[in-house]
Design an enzyme around this catalytic site. Structure first.
Site, mmCIF file in Angstrom:
data_model
loop_
_atom_site.group_PDB
_atom_site.id
_atom_site.type_symbol
_atom_site.label_atom_id
_atom_site.label_comp_id
_atom_site.label_asym_id
_atom_site.label_seq_id
_atom_site.Cartn_x
_atom_site.Cartn_y
_atom_site.Cartn_z
ATOM 1 N N GLY A 239 -25.300 7.441 22.915
ATOM 2 C CA GLY A 239 -23.897 7.655 22.602
ATOM 3 C C GLY A 239 -22.983 8.021 23.751
ATOM 4 O O GLY A 239 -21.757 8.045 23.573
ATOM 5 N N PRO A 274 -30.116 6.178 25.440
ATOM 6 C CA PRO A 274 -28.855 5.613 25.921
ATOM 7 C C PRO A 274 -28.862 4.084 25.884
ATOM 8 O O PRO A 274 -29.871 3.454 26.170
ATOM 9 C CB PRO A 274 -28.801 6.094 27.375
ATOM 10 C CG PRO A 274 -30.232 6.188 27.786
ATOM 11 C CD PRO A 274 -30.985 6.637 26.549
ATOM 12 N N GLY A 275 -27.743 3.508 25.533
ATOM 13 C CA GLY A 275 -27.593 2.055 25.567
ATOM 14 C C GLY A 275 -26.414 1.690 26.452
ATOM 15 O O GLY A 275 -26.560 1.267 27.600
ATOM 16 N N ARG A 276 -25.228 1.934 25.915
ATOM 17 C CA ARG A 276 -23.993 1.547 26.586
ATOM 18 C C ARG A 276 -23.884 2.079 28.017
ATOM 19 O O ARG A 276 -23.484 1.356 28.922
ATOM 20 C CB ARG A 276 -22.814 2.070 25.769
ATOM 21 C CG ARG A 276 -21.462 1.561 26.197
ATOM 22 C CD ARG A 276 -20.352 2.308 25.467
ATOM 23 N NE ARG A 276 -20.522 2.336 24.032
ATOM 24 C CZ ARG A 276 -20.027 1.427 23.195
ATOM 25 N NH1 ARG A 276 -19.310 0.427 23.660
ATOM 26 N NH2 ARG A 276 -20.226 1.522 21.895
ATOM 27 N N ARG A 312 -16.167 -7.263 20.566
ATOM 28 C CA ARG A 312 -15.693 -5.874 20.593
ATOM 29 C C ARG A 312 -14.183 -5.729 20.389
ATOM 30 O O ARG A 312 -13.760 -4.889 19.596
ATOM 31 C CB ARG A 312 -16.136 -5.169 21.887
ATOM 32 C CG ARG A 312 -17.661 -5.021 22.003
ATOM 33 C CD ARG A 312 -18.076 -4.114 23.153
ATOM 34 N NE ARG A 312 -17.649 -2.761 22.932
ATOM 35 C CZ ARG A 312 -16.611 -2.184 23.528
ATOM 36 N NH1 ARG A 312 -15.911 -2.845 24.433
ATOM 37 N NH2 ARG A 312 -16.268 -0.966 23.234
ATOM 38 N N TYR A 316 -13.595 -3.652 17.113
ATOM 39 C CA TYR A 316 -13.317 -2.221 17.330
ATOM 40 C C TYR A 316 -11.962 -1.991 17.995
ATOM 41 O O TYR A 316 -11.705 -0.877 18.453
ATOM 42 C CB TYR A 316 -14.387 -1.587 18.232
ATOM 43 C CG TYR A 316 -15.822 -1.867 17.866
ATOM 44 C CD1 TYR A 316 -16.366 -1.352 16.686
ATOM 45 C CD2 TYR A 316 -16.638 -2.611 18.709
ATOM 46 C CE1 TYR A 316 -17.706 -1.594 16.370
ATOM 47 C CE2 TYR A 316 -17.968 -2.845 18.401
ATOM 48 C CZ TYR A 316 -18.501 -2.327 17.232
ATOM 49 O OH TYR A 316 -19.800 -2.559 16.925
ATOM 50 N N CYS A 343 -10.691 -19.911 15.121
ATOM 51 C CA CYS A 343 -9.597 -19.979 14.155
ATOM 52 C C CYS A 343 -9.488 -18.683 13.367
ATOM 53 O O CYS A 343 -9.791 -18.632 12.170
ATOM 54 C CB CYS A 343 -9.791 -21.188 13.247
ATOM 55 S SG CYS A 343 -9.765 -22.690 14.220
ATOM 56 N N TYR A 372 -23.241 -4.479 23.914
ATOM 57 C CA TYR A 372 -22.646 -4.977 22.668
ATOM 58 C C TYR A 372 -21.787 -6.215 22.945
ATOM 59 O O TYR A 372 -20.758 -6.418 22.323
ATOM 60 C CB TYR A 372 -21.872 -3.856 21.946
ATOM 61 C CG TYR A 372 -22.741 -2.622 21.766
ATOM 62 C CD1 TYR A 372 -23.756 -2.623 20.813
ATOM 63 C CD2 TYR A 372 -22.600 -1.506 22.587
ATOM 64 C CE1 TYR A 372 -24.601 -1.526 20.678
ATOM 65 C CE2 TYR A 372 -23.443 -0.403 22.460
ATOM 66 C CZ TYR A 372 -24.432 -0.425 21.499
ATOM 67 O OH TYR A 372 -25.270 0.657 21.377
HETATM 68 C C1 LIG Z 1 -26.807 2.470 18.797
HETATM 69 C C2 LIG Z 1 -27.785 3.564 18.926
HETATM 70 C C3 LIG Z 1 -28.068 4.123 20.184
HETATM 71 C C4 LIG Z 1 -27.354 3.713 21.445
HETATM 72 O O1 LIG Z 1 -26.022 4.081 21.443
HETATM 73 P P1 LIG Z 1 -25.140 3.920 22.781
HETATM 74 O O2 LIG Z 1 -23.808 4.381 22.367
HETATM 75 O O3 LIG Z 1 -25.185 2.502 23.173
HETATM 76 O O4 LIG Z 1 -25.761 4.816 23.809
HETATM 77 C C5 LIG Z 1 -29.047 5.088 20.246
HETATM 78 N N1 LIG Z 1 -29.705 5.503 19.140
HETATM 79 C C6 LIG Z 1 -29.448 5.000 17.916
HETATM 80 C C7 LIG Z 1 -30.208 5.491 16.752
HETATM 81 C C8 LIG Z 1 -28.484 4.019 17.768
HETATM 82 O O5 LIG Z 1 -28.218 3.528 16.548
#
Ligand SMILES: *Cc1c(COP(=O)(O)O)cnc(C)c1O
Length: 419
Positions: A239, A274-276, A312, A316, A343, A372
């Site tokens: 997150g 972490p992802g984003r 995105r 969002y 379209c 994403y």
């Molecule tokens: C989407 C998600 C993440 C990653 O979130 P980021 O905002 O990309 O860091 C981590 N854990 C869970 C359970 C998620 O659903």
């Protein structure tokens, strides 16, 4: 920090001019910088030094094999949300014992595949899911390693569609009821209680909500300990936000500093998802101007990438910076809407944006598109999915070739009563 920058007025990914990639691979194309990925992962991982921890890359942010394999080489685990992501993560070389499985809707087949693989743990989100997982594990003669995902009811102060830690959201188990659920779970024959997890949302730009969630989860851990339920793992989810525009999110070091002491006191191994923050600024989407047009209200720049390639902004209302591939400080600026060929009125990449007066054939980079981006791409409007390229220094490689139009109909057939 990322490795996309201008050299003599030309935009580069590391040491490769983006115009060269566009020329050889065509547009649209996603371009990832491997040095940026590595740098982000290391900065995040090192921020938690001194505390026993495991960083599990959230695969849904970018599930391309080249990206997940880059993470695996650095020693990352994976946070997965489907059987498909399990398959992808293992194929990319992530060891099963570093995989955590999150998500509110796991099927029995997905549970069985993850049990067979021997993953680190399931983050279970409901009492029914727990009961079914216990049965599936029993059928396979296995014990399911489980952490309950609790919903700490804290406001992540981010976009409503990516807020997950409020009691009205579908995610997790109510933290007030979790104590009782742990006691029930401890009686299940095929479940091994491993930990507790939470994930409160995405693109957070403050540390306080994370610290609040940790505090609430800490209280639960204390109560469980008092009742004789000892856990090993504390999963704080992902997150952490990035800077798309003017945001000033905490750095990984600041984020870790806000959590380390409290997490350390609890004495559990920390899991982070972490992802984003790892991949967001490590990728761009390169596209080309098809046409421009002026209406009484707007100046439109119509490009060859649409909401099916990068959803995105449409989904969002998010801001993606747009950089021309050829920089020219002399050029006049125009307030423009950058739109795609789909379209739908929602098909835009930027609205009312001050941009250089770009013309047909010019290349532009949609920045911060690594997370994403491709992973949410679809073939809506029967548009083949675009290519992906990975850059490392002066080398680059197509890591996913462009889908062909024939492939769009793969798996389709007419009913047998039609010829
Ligand atoms: C989407 C998600 C993440 C990653 O979130 P980021 O905002 O990309 O860091 C981590 N854990 C869970 C359970 C998620 O659903």
């Amino acid at each position: 920090m990322h490795h996309f920058s201008y050299k003599n007025g030309e935009l580069y990914a590391e040491d490769v001019p983006l115009s060269q990639i566009a020329q050889e691979v065509g547009t649209p194309v996603y371009v990832y910088s491997q040095a940026t990925l590595e740098r982000h992962f290391k900065a995040f991982d090192q921020a938690f030094e001194g505390l026993e921890h495991l960083v599990c890359f959230a695969v849904k942010a970018n599930s391309s094999q080249a990206v997940v394999a880059t993470m695996a080489h650095l020693g990352a685990g994976a946070d997965i949300v489907s059987g498909g992501e399990l398959y992808r993560s293992m194929a990319a070389g992530v060891p099963a014992e570093r995989i955590v499985y999150s998500g509110v809707g796991k099927s029995e087949a997905e549970m069985a595949a993850a049990l067979d693989a021997g993953i680190l743990m399931f983050n279970v989100e409901s009492a029914q899911e727990l009961a079914v997982l216990d049965q599936v594990a029993g059928r396979l003669g296995k014990k399911a390693p489980v952490s309950l995902r609790v919903n700490p009811d804290v406001d992540a102060q981010t976009h409503p569609k990516i807020t997950t830690g409020l009691s009205k959201n579908k995610f997790g188990l109510d933290i007030e009821l979790a104590f009782k659920q742990y006691q029930d779970a401890a009686k299940l024959p095929n479940v091994e209680l491993k930990g507790v997890s939470c994930h409160i949302g995405s693109q957070l730009t403050k540390v306080e909500p994370f610290a609040d969630a940790l505090e609430r989860v800490g209280v639960l851990i204390g109560r469980l300990r008092g009742a004789g339920i000892e856990l090993e793992l504390l999963d704080l989810g992902g997150g952490l936000g990035i800077s798309y525009d003017q945001e000033e999110p905490p750095s990984p070091a600041q984020y870790a500093a806000a959590l380390k002491e409290q997490a350390g006191r609890l004495g559990l191994k920390l899991v982070l998802e972490p992802g984003r923050v790892i991949v967001g600024n490590a990728g761009i989407m390169l596209c080309q101007v098809l046409f421009t047009k002026d209406t009484p209200a707007k100046h439109f720049i119509i490009v060859d990438a649409g909401m099916n390639d990068l959803v995105r902004p449409a989904m969002y209302d998010s801001f993606q910076a747009i950089w021309p591939v050829t920089e020219d400080p002399e050029r006049p600026q125009v307030v423009s809407d950058v739109v795609g060929p789909i379209c739908e009125t929602g098909d835009f990449l930027a609205r009312d944006r001050q941009l250089p007066d770009m013309g047909r054939g010019e290349l532009m980079a949609v920045m911060s598109a690594g997370a994403y981006g491709f992973s949410m791409a679809s073939t809506y409007n029967s548009r083949p999915r675009v290519a992906e390229v990975m850059v490392s220094g002066d080398r680059w490689s197509v890591v996913r070739r462009r889908e062909t139009t024939e492939e769009l109909m793969r798996g389709e057939s007419l009913p047998e009563w039609m010829d």
